[in-house]
Design a protein around this motif. Sequence first.
Motif, PDB file in Angstrom:
ATOM      1  N   UNK A  40     -10.286 -42.718 -27.238  1.00 36.57           N
ATOM      2  CA  UNK A  40     -10.100 -43.681 -28.256  1.00 36.57           C
ATOM      3  C   UNK A  40      -8.663 -43.408 -28.446  1.00 36.57           C
ATOM      4  N   UNK A  41      -8.578 -42.424 -28.885  1.00 36.36           N
ATOM      5  CA  UNK A  41      -7.053 -42.765 -29.680  1.00 36.36           C
ATOM      6  C   UNK A  41      -6.426 -42.641 -29.114  1.00 36.36           C
ATOM      7  N   UNK A  48      -1.901 -41.940 -36.676  1.00 34.09           N
ATOM      8  CA  UNK A  48      -2.021 -40.133 -37.031  1.00 34.09           C
ATOM      9  C   UNK A  48      -2.165 -39.247 -37.893  1.00 34.09           C
ATOM     10  N   UNK A  49      -2.932 -40.366 -39.075  1.00 33.44           N
ATOM     11  CA  UNK A  49      -3.084 -39.537 -40.120  1.00 33.44           C
ATOM     12  C   UNK A  49      -4.801 -39.336 -40.041  1.00 33.44           C
ATOM     13  N   UNK A  50      -5.504 -40.861 -39.299  1.00 31.91           N
ATOM     14  CA  UNK A  50      -6.959 -40.017 -39.385  1.00 31.91           C
ATOM     15  C   UNK A  50      -6.961 -39.710 -38.060  1.00 31.91           C
ATOM     16  N   UNK A  51      -6.374 -39.518 -36.964  1.00 27.98           N
ATOM     17  CA  UNK A  51      -6.218 -38.350 -35.672  1.00 27.98           C
ATOM     18  C   UNK A  51      -6.104 -36.746 -36.610  1.00 27.98           C
ATOM     19  N   UNK A 101       2.600 -40.537 -24.509  1.00 25.56           N
ATOM     20  CA  UNK A 101       1.886 -41.713 -23.391  1.00 25.56           C
ATOM     21  C   UNK A 101       1.868 -42.339 -23.249  1.00 25.56           C
ATOM     22  N   UNK A 102       1.412 -43.061 -24.341  1.00 25.46           N
ATOM     23  CA  UNK A 102       0.312 -44.748 -24.649  1.00 25.46           C
ATOM     24  C   UNK A 102       2.028 -45.812 -24.858  1.00 25.46           C
ATOM     25  N   UNK A 103       2.977 -45.073 -25.313  1.00 18.65           N
ATOM     26  CA  UNK A 103       4.656 -45.778 -25.351  1.00 18.65           C
ATOM     27  C   UNK A 103       5.177 -46.078 -23.642  1.00 18.65           C
ATOM     28  N   UNK A 104       4.878 -45.005 -23.339  1.00 13.96           N
ATOM     29  CA  UNK A 104       5.306 -45.349 -21.992  1.00 13.96           C
ATOM     30  C   UNK A 104       5.014 -46.675 -21.289  1.00 13.96           C
ATOM     31  N   UNK A 105       3.319 -46.531 -21.243  1.00 15.96           N
ATOM     32  CA  UNK A 105       1.779 -47.522 -20.957  1.00 15.96           C
ATOM     33  C   UNK A 105       2.788 -47.814 -21.373  1.00 15.96           C
ATOM     34  N   UNK A 106       2.718 -48.859 -22.453  1.00 18.13           N
ATOM     35  CA  UNK A 106       2.928 -49.701 -23.252  1.00 18.13           C
ATOM     36  C   UNK A 106       4.645 -50.521 -22.626  1.00 18.13           C
ATOM     37  N   UNK A 107       5.113 -50.230 -22.359  1.00 14.15           N
ATOM     38  CA  UNK A 107       6.728 -50.185 -22.471  1.00 14.15           C
ATOM     39  C   UNK A 107       6.395 -50.633 -20.903  1.00 14.15           C
TER      40      UNK A 107
END
Length: 133
Positions: free
Chosen positions: A5-6, A49-52, A71-77
């Motif tokens: 989920x994060x 990040x604070x929540x995590x 990895x999420x940034x790369x996927x988002x891009x």
Amino acid sequence: MNNIYFGIAGTVLQSLCLAAFILISRTSFAQGGKLVVIGLTIVSVVMLLWYGVRRVKTRLNLFLLPVLLALGYSIAFHLVGVLGFHGLLMDWDISTDYFMSVLRVTSMVFAMYSIVTAVLYLVNRAIQKNSLL
């Protein structure tokens, strides 16, 4: 927070922020608007990040937070490039050069997220120690 989920939340957040940045940059108030989007993106990612960090149980999961965000940034891009802003993928090619450039950017993003995660972890530990006194 579950790591899956994060990672999904991080990817969605970064996709929306990247799309907002691109959309704002095409308007007449791009100069100030881009700064607002960058600021909101930084605040949003730090809050995620604070929540995590506050809910992490093991050091492995703590290490996974910046990995998942990078990895999420790369996927988002790539996702934003495929879904509507094709200029992002102008250089897309199935080659080692393209892979290495994506890997370089992803490692830089990982390094930034790692530093923020470490700082937030130390702040969280300090808050926990002081609240026990």
